[in-house]
Design a protein around this motif. Structure first.
Motif, PDB file in Angstrom:
ATOM      1  N   ALA A  93      -3.801   4.188  -0.949  1.00 33.71           N
ATOM      2  CA  ALA A  93      -3.788   4.249   0.637  1.00 33.71           C
ATOM      3  C   ALA A  93      -4.362   3.301   1.211  1.00 33.71           C
ATOM      4  O   ALA A  93      -3.976   2.650   2.296  1.00 33.71           O
ATOM      5  CB  ALA A  93      -4.112   5.879   0.940  1.00 33.71           C
ATOM      6  N   ARG A  94      -5.684   2.972   0.579  1.00 32.84           N
ATOM      7  CA  ARG A  94      -6.593   2.074   1.159  1.00 32.84           C
ATOM      8  C   ARG A  94      -5.982   0.458   1.012  1.00 32.84           C
ATOM      9  O   ARG A  94      -6.063  -0.144   2.099  1.00 32.84           O
ATOM     10  CB  ARG A  94      -7.755   1.862   0.305  1.00 32.84           C
ATOM     11  CG  ARG A  94      -9.038   1.195   0.904  1.00 32.84           C
ATOM     12  CD  ARG A  94     -10.036   0.827   0.135  1.00 32.84           C
ATOM     13  NE  ARG A  94      -9.754  -0.254  -1.104  1.00 32.84           N
ATOM     14  CZ  ARG A  94     -10.453  -0.507  -2.305  1.00 32.84           C
ATOM     15  NH1 ARG A  94     -11.352   0.160  -2.256  1.00 32.84           N
ATOM     16  NH2 ARG A  94      -9.893  -1.100  -2.955  1.00 32.84           N
ATOM     17  N   LEU A  99      -3.283  -4.248   3.669  1.00 36.00           N
ATOM     18  CA  LEU A  99      -1.865  -4.857   3.982  1.00 36.00           C
ATOM     19  C   LEU A  99      -1.286  -4.903   5.239  1.00 36.00           C
ATOM     20  O   LEU A  99      -1.166  -5.898   6.024  1.00 36.00           O
ATOM     21  CB  LEU A  99      -0.976  -4.498   2.684  1.00 36.00           C
ATOM     22  CG  LEU A  99      -1.137  -4.758   1.337  1.00 36.00           C
ATOM     23  CD1 LEU A  99      -0.180  -4.328   0.579  1.00 36.00           C
ATOM     24  CD2 LEU A  99      -1.450  -6.176   1.212  1.00 36.00           C
ATOM     25  N   LYS A 100      -1.611  -3.639   5.798  1.00 39.43           N
ATOM     26  CA  LYS A 100      -0.826  -3.352   7.115  1.00 39.43           C
ATOM     27  C   LYS A 100      -1.789  -4.112   8.059  1.00 39.43           C
ATOM     28  O   LYS A 100      -1.444  -4.806   8.942  1.00 39.43           O
ATOM     29  CB  LYS A 100      -0.950  -1.800   7.339  1.00 39.43           C
ATOM     30  CG  LYS A 100       0.002  -1.001   6.802  1.00 39.43           C
ATOM     31  CD  LYS A 100       0.093   0.498   7.078  1.00 39.43           C
ATOM     32  CE  LYS A 100       0.732   0.852   8.519  1.00 39.43           C
ATOM     33  NZ  LYS A 100       2.159   0.588   8.377  1.00 39.43           N
ATOM     34  N   GLU A 119       4.838  -3.599   8.682  1.00 39.95           N
ATOM     35  CA  GLU A 119       4.981  -2.624   9.706  1.00 39.95           C
ATOM     36  C   GLU A 119       5.522  -1.229   9.341  1.00 39.95           C
ATOM     37  O   GLU A 119       5.476  -0.197   9.942  1.00 39.95           O
ATOM     38  CB  GLU A 119       5.989  -3.196  10.852  1.00 39.95           C
ATOM     39  CG  GLU A 119       5.855  -2.641  12.319  1.00 39.95           C
ATOM     40  CD  GLU A 119       6.298  -3.381  13.391  1.00 39.95           C
ATOM     41  OE1 GLU A 119       6.166  -2.733  14.534  1.00 39.95           O
ATOM     42  OE2 GLU A 119       7.069  -4.317  13.180  1.00 39.95           O
ATOM     43  N   GLU A 120       6.526  -1.218   8.322  1.00 41.13           N
ATOM     44  CA  GLU A 120       7.309   0.019   7.925  1.00 41.13           C
ATOM     45  C   GLU A 120       6.667   0.524   6.690  1.00 41.13           C
ATOM     46  O   GLU A 120       7.034   1.264   6.000  1.00 41.13           O
ATOM     47  CB  GLU A 120       8.560  -0.339   7.753  1.00 41.13           C
ATOM     48  CG  GLU A 120       9.240  -0.850   8.945  1.00 41.13           C
ATOM     49  CD  GLU A 120       9.299   0.440  10.211  1.00 41.13           C
ATOM     50  OE1 GLU A 120       9.378   1.680   9.608  1.00 41.13           O
ATOM     51  OE2 GLU A 120       9.457   0.112  11.325  1.00 41.13           O
ATOM     52  N   LEU A 121       5.547  -0.273   6.356  1.00 40.57           N
ATOM     53  CA  LEU A 121       4.931   0.310   5.097  1.00 40.57           C
ATOM     54  C   LEU A 121       4.317   1.737   5.200  1.00 40.57           C
ATOM     55  O   LEU A 121       3.323   1.877   6.049  1.00 40.57           O
ATOM     56  CB  LEU A 121       3.801  -0.591   4.508  1.00 40.57           C
ATOM     57  CG  LEU A 121       2.932  -0.439   3.143  1.00 40.57           C
ATOM     58  CD1 LEU A 121       3.999  -0.395   1.923  1.00 40.57           C
ATOM     59  CD2 LEU A 121       2.043  -1.422   3.047  1.00 40.57           C
ATOM     60  N   GLU A 122       4.833   2.827   4.315  1.00 37.03           N
ATOM     61  CA  GLU A 122       4.079   4.015   4.544  1.00 37.03           C
ATOM     62  C   GLU A 122       2.860   3.928   3.445  1.00 37.03           C
ATOM     63  O   GLU A 122       2.785   3.482   2.265  1.00 37.03           O
ATOM     64  CB  GLU A 122       5.315   4.682   3.853  1.00 37.03           C
ATOM     65  CG  GLU A 122       6.507   5.065   5.011  1.00 37.03           C
ATOM     66  CD  GLU A 122       7.418   5.998   4.629  1.00 37.03           C
ATOM     67  OE1 GLU A 122       7.194   7.167   4.074  1.00 37.03           O
ATOM     68  OE2 GLU A 122       8.615   5.660   4.425  1.00 37.03           O
ATOM     69  N   THR A 123       1.872   5.057   3.794  1.00 36.91           N
ATOM     70  CA  THR A 123       0.881   5.079   3.270  1.00 36.91           C
ATOM     71  C   THR A 123       1.213   6.394   2.281  1.00 36.91           C
ATOM     72  O   THR A 123       1.771   7.370   2.605  1.00 36.91           O
ATOM     73  CB  THR A 123      -0.339   5.578   3.983  1.00 36.91           C
ATOM     74  OG1 THR A 123      -0.574   4.369   4.989  1.00 36.91           O
ATOM     75  CG2 THR A 123      -1.694   5.872   3.441  1.00 36.91           C
ATOM     76  N   PRO A 124       0.777   6.178   0.897  1.00 39.16           N
ATOM     77  CA  PRO A 124       0.846   7.206   0.063  1.00 39.16           C
ATOM     78  C   PRO A 124       0.069   8.417   0.540  1.00 39.16           C
ATOM     79  O   PRO A 124      -0.911   8.511   0.955  1.00 39.16           O
ATOM     80  CB  PRO A 124       0.023   6.747  -1.049  1.00 39.16           C
ATOM     81  CG  PRO A 124       0.096   5.195  -1.081  1.00 39.16           C
ATOM     82  CD  PRO A 124       0.065   4.984   0.453  1.00 39.16           C
TER      83      PRO A 124
END
Length: 318
Positions: A93-94, A99-100, A119-124
């Protein structure tokens, strides 16, 4: 490692500290994550041995290379971190947050990208863990375990600061003599944000005894502005404080599992909340930007929740 970084990454790291106010520790974490990501991309593109990823140079990477990065590349990177590096959901998640932040900077602040692939990268998803803390009885046993050695007054005062103020270990280490003004303490928290908290009697008395009976006799105490000093007269480090907490935990016989300086912060916040502190006051004392972060500390035991339900007046009608 700085000399091996492409200029665009160096510029981003400078932006983090000078504009965003991130700590050097956070900056190093961002640097590590971005470096690993770029090395991973090079390894995949050139079919290099992933086991030797730390040997890959990224100093020649340009914006043209970064423009080719896709969301799928990031998903593949996070999968690599999970499967090959055994990174936990928290660590991944970090990395996703890094990256975001990096790509948001490139598109929004530097106007180097037309599209932001992160932009659409989801956090685990991270499962909520119940905070480890001491109850009142355990805390008293822990305090009693502070050995009366040559650093007793310093250690006792530090523990009073931890348990009464919920202070972070980094904040405690950065305290100076001038941080104390009468019964007020000026704390520099995350992002160099300053807050002022009141020192109660336990803090002021313990601090007075430390200053009178120990600090003034430490070599270099007249020239070092740090409030809490080591035996050599230097500012205490986070690692040293952690060792002190571990030793007290053992000497007390409590042997609380995974008891760290941060767990003392949990203990302080939990006991204050159970003693009637409201969430907004706790937010200020702890130095949280968001009240949602403070709520992590306001957990209550299942038996207490059951007790509230059992005590509901309507329950008495049955």
């Amino acid at each position: 490692m700085q000399s091996d970084l492409p200029k665009i990454v160096k510029d981003f790291l400078v932006y983090l500290t000078t504009i965003k106010g991130k700590s050097l520790r956070t900056r190093k974490e961002y640097e590590y994550d971005i470096t690993l990501f770029l090395r991973f991309l090079i390894a995949v593109e050139n079919d290099l041995d992933i086991a030797k990823i730390n040997e890959i140079s990224i100093k020649d990477i340009t914006i043209d290379f970064i423009k080719e990065v896709s969301l799928e590349d990031m998903h593949l990177f996070l999968e690599y971190c999970e499967m090959e590096r055994n990174n936990s959901a928290v660590t991944r998640a970090r990395k996703a947050a890094t990256l975001k932040s990096f790509f948001k900077y490139l598109k929004g602040k530097r106007r180097m990208l037309d599209e932001n692939p992160a932009e659409e990268l989801e956090t685990p998803k991270i499962g909520k863990k119940k905070p480890i803390y001491m109850d009142q009885q355990e805390a008293e046993k822990f305090i009693a375990g502070i050995r009366k050695n040559k650093h007793y007054y310093r250690n006792y005062s530090m523990i009073m600061f931890f348990l009464n103020l919920g202070i972070r270990v980094s904040e405690l280490c950065s305290l100076n003599i001038t941080s104390v003004q009468d019964n007020l303490l000026h704390v520099i928290g995350k992002g160099n944000k300053e807050r002022t908290v009141f020192l109660n009697k336990a803090c002021t008395v313990s601090l007075y005894k430390y200053m009178e009976k120990e600090r003034q006799y430490i070599q270099g105490s007249t020239t070092n502005e740090a409030l809490f000093l080591s035996q050599k007269g230097t500012r205490l480090t986070r690692q040293t404080v952690a060792k002190i907490i571990k030793k007290i935990n053992q000497d007390s016989g409590l042997n609380k599992e995974k008891l760290t300086p941060h767990k003392l912060r949990h203990t302080s916040a939990t006991i204050m909340y159970k003693s009637g502190a409201d969430i907004r006051s706790l937010q200020h004392i702890l130095g949280h930007t968001s009240v949602s972060t403070t709520q992590i500390y306001t957990h209550v035991e299942d038996k207490e929740i059951r007790g509230v339900i059992e005590s509901n007046p309507f329950n008495l009608l049955v």
